[in-house]
Design a protein around this motif. Structure first.
Motif, PDB file in Angstrom:
ATOM      1  N   MET A   1      13.777  35.168   1.279  1.00  2.79           N
ATOM      2  CA  MET A   1      15.002  35.953   1.152  1.00  2.79           C
ATOM      3  C   MET A   1      14.870  37.004   0.062  1.00  2.79           C
ATOM      4  SD  MET A   1      17.677  33.235  -0.537  1.00  2.79           S
ATOM      5  CE  MET A   1      17.876  32.205   0.912  1.00  2.79           C
ATOM      6  N   THR A   2      15.489  38.136   0.384  1.00  5.07           N
ATOM      7  CA  THR A   2      15.498  39.236  -0.564  1.00  5.07           C
ATOM      8  C   THR A   2      16.679  39.080  -1.497  1.00  5.07           C
ATOM      9  OG1 THR A   2      14.463  40.723   1.005  1.00  5.07           O
ATOM     10  CG2 THR A   2      15.695  41.737  -0.802  1.00  5.07           C
ATOM     11  N   VAL A   3      16.396  39.103  -2.788  1.00  3.18           N
ATOM     12  CA  VAL A   3      17.462  39.004  -3.798  1.00  3.18           C
ATOM     13  C   VAL A   3      17.252  40.144  -4.797  1.00  3.18           C
ATOM     14  CG1 VAL A   3      18.147  36.594  -3.653  1.00  3.18           C
ATOM     15  CG2 VAL A   3      16.002  37.161  -4.797  1.00  3.18           C
ATOM     16  N   HIS A   4      18.305  40.919  -4.982  1.00  3.45           N
ATOM     17  CA  HIS A   4      18.188  42.127  -5.811  1.00  3.45           C
ATOM     18  C   HIS A   4      18.523  41.815  -7.258  1.00  3.45           C
ATOM     19  CE1 HIS A   4      18.727  43.598  -1.643  1.00  3.45           C
ATOM     20  NE2 HIS A   4      17.855  44.504  -2.024  1.00  3.45           N
ATOM     21  N   CYS A   5      17.636  41.067  -7.904  1.00  2.00           N
ATOM     22  CA  CYS A   5      17.893  40.587  -9.268  1.00  2.00           C
ATOM     23  C   CYS A   5      17.599  41.637 -10.329  1.00  2.00           C
ATOM     24  CB  CYS A   5      17.009  39.369  -9.565  1.00  2.00           C
ATOM     25  SG  CYS A   5      17.105  38.091  -8.319  1.00  2.00           S
TER      26      CYS A   5
END
Lengths: 431, 431
Positions: free
Chosen positions: B160-164
């Motif tokens: 999953m892509t997480v824009h941290c």
């Protein structure tokens, strides 16, 4: 005097003036490039109203589209449509490689109708004429071969491919073995066949001075062909290829001595990690002469998509020094291209050329992209379409899937990042 | 224990065994790559029968296809056809980016039917759920955002892509100005909007440990998103982009500490001459973690052909270190892709990936090309078609223009260079 000689004398001709204007550089700069052989302006002395297309170092990377019949597919109207479509799609030059049907007539029509420089491979003419006379190409005399070349020059051809570097010595190197595919150049294969049959040196090499006399008389730019270019990545950057390039470098100097403009043709099939080396060795061995590359294709496994494969290789090649990209169409390795293939091929090559222009720092190149970015920021779709490399295609795709909010597109719809972030960044902080 | 922890312990799991076999390397080699974080194997602990797809240093470059609905285009059957076509065309993974219609149902169906790893961007889910509840995304609590992420993990999402990395500090850099297009990442823009509205730090950054706990529990591979990726070449390699990358490098180490696999997402729009630098700085700042790139597009002016633009950038990127290419379709920037676009996008990316595999020296890559060259030499058209990256397309093109001599094709017909040169080189010299 030829264009090269005039440039050496410092004469700012109309060709130099127009060419400099289209490139966004000073006439002095272009003059110096042409005078030193680092750029060419292909233009037969007999041609009127042909676009001035300077090709070479630091200039906008140009794109050529090959058109023309084969024995198995002869439709003059279709070839003329290909010419039209290629020019409309942005080709800077076309080559008529017809080898089937009334090729004299086709060539004359293409020259007559083409607004851009026209190139040919006159050896194909000789081969076809031989067949007409119930002779084999190998039975042609040196005079007959040179007559075919002169005929093209007289017809007004602006640049011609001549496979002078396929020498007896080069064929010996080839015979040493190691290649998966020996010769994949039609012109190269014909010359090899002639030489083997007659037991003689390549007439275009042995009688290069006569060839130069013809080129000089009509001010035809010679495109020194790569008859031994690799036809698969396994054969790339090998002895026969580099041997031929060494010869082409020598022939470049001899052409310049006679006031003849020259460019060099290059591979072919080259893996990605060898492209930089190939471009640099050409510039070095050929004294900075413009490099005209076919592809290169960095993989052999994508017939049906070789316009894409070629765009990958061409972009890298042009970033590292190639000046002129010969397009490859989706039909390469499978069939003669259709009109639609021609368009696809030109657009793919133009994308590669433009991406390289940005990397080369060509004046004005980046500005095109910046205008597009600005139009995207402003949700100005008409401007985005107008700026697209193929406005018709862009309009068609967008129009086929209309968004409910005309500012965005159906990919992100209400989640358009540009919209969201403009809202976010314009806030004054905590509510 | 997660796959990463097992690898660190030296355990040759089934995943390692299968992955090594598919890559043609030893299990020990893959084990060491996974253990050091230089390769990942995205596989949710709940997923059964999913293909093992190792992604990372020196491995075959992988291709991801994004599918999924938008508010303006919801057709579940079409999305499932996209899945099917993407996998058939050779995609190594798919991401379901649905943001329209019954997205829970769509995601579950895609996970159920996909033989390859499935990724998502759970923040889209949160945004859509908020809308369903008549809330704005910015009104979501941290818990609600994290619940959305956990929901995806529970559904079996493999990565999953997480824009941290879109931190308050990063947004300050962005506000310094200089960009033509501020944020073009949907997830990045949503996070920025939330942060600005709430006056708080990015919850995925501030509560990164909670995110890691979820990832760890389900052994989900985190794909650290590039919310500040450049959206045009003018914005490439600038302060906000690199600032975010620095943050992602730090978060990589924190993920590894918790036994969570990580890859890094990258640009975006990058001119050709900056691609090498971008790949090297990622590998350096992110400690060798796999690089997952979207494009990069080396020019902004080719909507309608961005699969080609992306293939150019992707090939270079992968040659210089990118490990995982997210495809771009011809519809990018214009509309949600069609089923046909999905196929075109996957094939273009696969060409880029394979060309890079040859340059990277990936075991077995060159052999594919060599077999094709051999089939060409032998005029074995069935084998050429079989070996083509898209046999159907190759067969269709060749079949549409049958040559009179079945050994050749209609491009060169009787002047086939391979035929001519075989004749020439087999002669014994002078007649």
């Amino acid at each position: 005097m030829t264009l090269l000689e005039k440039a050496r004398k410092g004469e700012v001709t109309e060709e130099i003036r127009k060419g400099a204007m289209s490139e966004g550089i000073s006439p002095e700069k272009l003059l110096s490039l042409v005078a030193s052989g680092r750029a060419v302006i292909p233009k037969n002395v007999l041609r009127k109203n042909v676009r001035i297309v300077p090709i070479g170092e630091g200039l906008r990377v140009k794109v050529n589209a090959n058109i023309g019949t084969s024995r198995d597919r002869v439709d003059i109207e279709e070839e003329l449509r290909k010419l039209e479509v290629a020019v409309k799609a942005g080709a800077d030059a076309v080559m008529d490689l017809s080898t089937g049907g009334p090729i004299d007539e086709i060539r004359k029509l293409i020259i007559e109708r083409s607004p851009v420089p026209v190139g040919t491979v006159p050896i194909y003419q000789a081969a076809c004429r031989a067949v007409e006379r119930n002779k084999s190409f190998v039975e042609l005399t040196v005079d007959e071969i040179l007559e075919g070349i002169e005929k093209h020059a007289r017809d007004g051809v602006d640049f011609m491919t001549v496979h002078c570097g396929v020498t007896r010595e080069a064929l010996e190197k080839l015979r040493l073995g190691g290649r998966l595919l020996d010769i994949v150049s039609r012109g190269g294969a014909l010359m090899a066949e002639w030489m083997e049959y007659n037991g003689k040196e390549n007439p275009l090499y042995e009688h290069y001075d006569r060839l130069l006399d013809i080129a000089r008389e009509y001010d035809v730019t010679l495109s020194l062909g790569d008859g031994l270019r690799p036809g698969c990545i396994s054969d790339a950057t090998d002895l026969p290829q580099i041997h031929e390039l060494v010869t082409l470098g020598e022939l470049t100097l001899r052409a310049w001595e006679k006031g003849v403009q020259v460019m060099i043709e290059g591979p072919g099939h080259v893996p990605l990690h060898q492209i930089e080396t190939n471009m640099k060795i050409q510039k070095s061995l050929c004294h900075g002469a413009p490099f005209y590359v076919l592809g290169p294709l960095p993989t052999d496994v994508a017939p049906g998509y070789d316009h894409i494969t070629s765009a990958i290789g061409g972009a890298l090649a042009a970033m590292w020094g190639a000046d002129f990209l010969c397009y490859v169409t989706p039909s390469e390795h499978l069939r003669l291209p259709t009109v639609e293939d021609v368009k696809e091929g030109v657009i793919a090559s133009r994308i590669a050329a433009h991406a390289a222009d940005i990397a080369r720092g060509v004046p004005g190149a980046r500005e095109w992209d910046d205008r597009m970015a600005k139009a995207r920021k402003e949700f100005d779709w008409e401007e985005q379409i107008r700026l697209s490399i193929d406005p018709e295609k862009a309009r068609e795709l967008r129009g086929s899937s209309p968004p409910s909010d005309e500012k965005v597109c159906t990919m992100c719809a209400d989640l358009c990042a540009i919209k969201t972030s403009q809202k976010a960044l314009s806030r004054e902080g905590k509510k």
